[in-house]
Design a protein around this motif. Sequence first.
Motif, PDB file in Angstrom:
ATOM      1  N   UNK A 100       0.847  -1.186   0.000  1.00 36.62           N
ATOM      2  CA  UNK A 100       0.000   0.000   0.000  1.00 36.62           C
ATOM      3  C   UNK A 100       0.889   1.246   0.000  1.00 36.62           C
ATOM      4  N   UNK A 101       0.279   2.408  -0.148  1.00 38.21           N
ATOM      5  CA  UNK A 101       1.051   3.643  -0.132  1.00 38.21           C
ATOM      6  C   UNK A 101       1.904   3.826  -1.367  1.00 38.21           C
ATOM      7  N   UNK A 102       1.373   3.389  -2.541  1.00 43.04           N
ATOM      8  CA  UNK A 102       2.076   3.554  -3.821  1.00 43.04           C
ATOM      9  C   UNK A 102       3.417   2.826  -3.847  1.00 43.04           C
ATOM     10  N   UNK A 103       3.441   1.634  -3.322  1.00 42.81           N
ATOM     11  CA  UNK A 103       4.678   0.859  -3.313  1.00 42.81           C
ATOM     12  C   UNK A 103       4.415  -0.588  -3.711  1.00 42.81           C
ATOM     13  N   UNK A 104       5.290  -1.105  -4.543  1.00 46.19           N
ATOM     14  CA  UNK A 104       5.210  -2.505  -4.928  1.00 46.19           C
ATOM     15  C   UNK A 104       5.803  -3.381  -3.825  1.00 46.19           C
ATOM     16  N   UNK A 105       5.364  -4.619  -3.810  1.00 50.95           N
ATOM     17  CA  UNK A 105       5.902  -5.577  -2.858  1.00 50.95           C
ATOM     18  C   UNK A 105       7.320  -5.977  -3.252  1.00 50.95           C
ATOM     19  N   UNK A 106       8.114  -6.331  -2.247  1.00 57.44           N
ATOM     20  CA  UNK A 106       9.469  -6.812  -2.483  1.00 57.44           C
ATOM     21  C   UNK A 106       9.541  -8.333  -2.407  1.00 57.44           C
TER      22      UNK A 106
END
Length: 322
Positions: free
Chosen positions: A82-88
């Motif tokens: 969430x928060x404009x971030x892709x998962x790592x």
Amino acid sequence: MSSLSTAFRRLRAPIIQYKRETIPTPDGAVLHLDHHNDNEQNEIALFMPGLTGSSSSEYIRPLVEIASSIGYHSIVLNARGTGNNRLQTPRVYCCANDDDLRTCLTHLRRKYPSNKLLAIGLSFGGIILSRYLSLTGNESEIDAAFIVSACWDFPVNCENLERLSNLPLNRYLTQSLIEIVEQNRDLFEHIPNVDLKRVCSSQTLREFDDEFTSRQFGFKNADEYYRESSNYKRIHRIKRPTLCLNAFDDMFSIGPTLPCDRIENESDHVAMLITERGGHIGFMDGLWPVSKTARPYYLERLAKQFLLAFYRDMDKNFLSNF
């Protein structure tokens, strides 16, 4: 009022300029902490958004502004993806796992060892917060908590969400979760026992949790996952001063399922305030609550009182009396 309609109507949410901090997790992922009014001397207000929310959510920003104006160092913990971030890594989050909150708190206590820390969790964030508080008891790294619109008994409330009148919101949230999977499809394509086609065709939260969430976190099915996510049986284990706010008409946590008796008979640290109306993270009042001249919503007014009360008494060892 539903979270969807709340998002549409909360037009007065301020613009917050955050400073982002990225910290690693033990499994190789990262967590994003968004800071506001960053001062090492200030007491900390840690915010935990709802299921698909983030630091930019319309119900988070007014609370951050209130806390920062009082003098808190406001920090928002964004859930993975969430928060404009892709998962790592190929892992998301669920209501029955508080690992990421523990990672966050370990980091904050190392970085700010002497600061008092008050946590505010809304909906999903409140579920994780209540889970952590009930599992850690007197060992909690949190000094006080405010839990808003948390579901305490999942099986009954999930059935309520599948009623015809609630299906539009159910499907909206399901689609929001599917979007997180779709945005990170390359990470999930080779996970055993997960059929992405079936996951992405889910129409309800139960279907999504059956096909994806429960399998990610080692549960047999959604029913087992929901039983483990229900914190009402553990509420007496919370050993930090905690205020819970729920609305009787909240479709995610309907009035008859709220643990009032357990709080009254078994807990010395938890208080629950229940409004007749307010929906899910709504708590708007007045004849025309979206007017620019309307007073702050009930949630914001209550949060301000709660934040002020602890802020004023922190230098008087108020918390040590609990």
